[in-house]
Design an enzyme around this catalytic site. Structure first.
Site, PDB file in Angstrom:
ATOM      1  N   LYS A  84     -39.342 -17.141  26.263  1.00  0.00           N
ATOM      2  CA  LYS A  84     -40.502 -16.626  26.995  1.00  0.00           C
ATOM      3  C   LYS A  84     -40.390 -15.131  27.298  1.00  0.00           C
ATOM      4  O   LYS A  84     -41.360 -14.512  27.741  1.00  0.00           O
ATOM      5  CB  LYS A  84     -40.694 -17.436  28.276  1.00  0.00           C
TER       6      LYS A  84
ATOM      7  N   ALA B 266     -25.975 -17.226  33.925  1.00  0.00           N
ATOM      8  CA  ALA B 266     -26.957 -18.276  33.667  1.00  0.00           C
ATOM      9  C   ALA B 266     -27.891 -18.517  34.855  1.00  0.00           C
ATOM     10  O   ALA B 266     -28.797 -19.343  34.765  1.00  0.00           O
ATOM     11  CB  ALA B 266     -26.240 -19.583  33.322  1.00  0.00           C
TER      12      ALA B 266
END
Length: 338
Positions: free
Chosen positions: A133, A87
């Site tokens: 994105k 992450a």
């Protein structure tokens, strides 16, 4: 693979918004888990997190200072670890445009370090977090995450006889995460004015709890090589402003460099290798030798129609103003009221 008390998991960026939620979920399910390593580079955030999740209460919990740019440190941290949840990332779009190499070093070279360290240490499952994105990117941040996604998917080609798989989880904006629009609007409403980038802007929305559950699903059920995408609602930026502060004036300030009006999770170019998995989609590798039919048989999946795309502006499900308010109360600020 099953997650249980005997599991050993390392999460990079473990002190971030997602990391804290995922750690809380793991410890709630398996408080006596054998090993859970929080790998991050901020000692203050680790200290603060240790006040919430103290190692004295959770014997398998470890706070490990390190940067994903440092492969040797990663190898040390991965001793006896079976699962990596990746992450860690630099993710602010304007900062990426101004500091491109810093984002490349962390988001791309850091991803490669994780792959190599995992291959060298006996890790069995790697799940990397991505972003909307990364689909047809128009900014440097999105481009680095697309490159990261490609690295993790291609890592399955070089695993040899090792018992390891690499998958990616790609989702939209996480409700309430640091630097996101909802905390920003909440902080601005006392001033009576909310800055709106563009009145037409839309975004996907997912809660930290949903993102955490999706990563659990990926760890336990992914086969390797997928980019998993959740079927989630969208919101209009103007509806978020209305939900948070209907009394505030909305001022249009224009989109930031590298920003889109709408975000995509699956592009029409991806449609030829994308399958439905109930509440998720999976974008599969486009290699000529990859057997999509075999994957569909194993997972009970089916191909999406050619030309299919998953776009926040054309999404079938948009959150209403009232739904946004309820979600803010449940997932962001329990003291929130209008």
């Amino acid at each position: 693979m099953e997650i249980g008390t005997d599991s050993s998991i390392l999460i990079t960026g473990g002190t971030g918004s997602f990391g804290k939620k995922f750690v809380a979920a793991v410890l709630k399910r398996f408080p006596a888990i054998r090993r859970l390593v929080i790998y991050s580079r901020d000692e203050l955030k680790q200290f603060e997190m240790a006040q919430i999740f103290p190692p004295s209460q959770y014997p398998g919990l470890r706070y490990f200072l390190g940067d994903i740019r440092d492969e040797r440190r990663l190898i040390r941290a991965l001793e006896k670890v079976e699962v990596i949840v990746h992450a860690a990332a630099l993710k602010q779009v304007p900062a990426a445009e101004y500091n491109p190499m810093e984002f490349i070093k962390t988001n791309v070279l850091g991803a490669e370090n994780i792959i190599q360290a995992a291959l060298d240490t006996g890790v069995k499952k790697v799940v990397a977090l991505s972003t909307d994105k990364a689909a047809a990117p128009v900014n440097l941040y999105g481009a680095t995450k697309l490159c990261s996604d490609k690295l993790f998917i291609a890592a399955n080609n070089i695993r040899g006889s090792r018992d390891i798989s690499f998958s990616v989880v790609r989702y939209g904006n996480v409700m309430g995460s640091r630097g996101s629009v909802i905390p920003f609007f909440l902080s601005k409403r006392s001033g009576g004015v909310l800055p709106i980038t563009d009145p037409q802007m839309t975004r996907f929305n997912i809660s930290l709890e949903e993102a955490s559950n999706m990563v659990f699903w990926a760890i336990e059920k992914s086969l390797g090589g997928e980019i998993l995408v959740p079927r989630i609602p969208s919101y209009r930026i103007t509806d978020v402003a209305e939900a948070i502060a209907p009394e505030c004036k909305q001022i249009v300030v224009g989109i930031r460099p590298g920003e889109k009006i709408h975000e995509e999770l699956v592009t029409d170019s991806d449609s030829f290798t994308t399958v439905e998995l109930g509440k998720y989609y999976a974008i599969l590798p486009s290699r000529p030798d990859y057997n999509i039919g075999k994957y569909c048989d194993a997972m009970g999946a089916k191909l999406v129609p050619p030309g299919f795309s998953y776009n926040s502006g054309s999404n079938e499900h948009f959150l209403t103003v009232e739904e946004i308010r309820n979600l803010i109360y449940r997932h962001v600020d329990s003291s929130f009221s209008v």
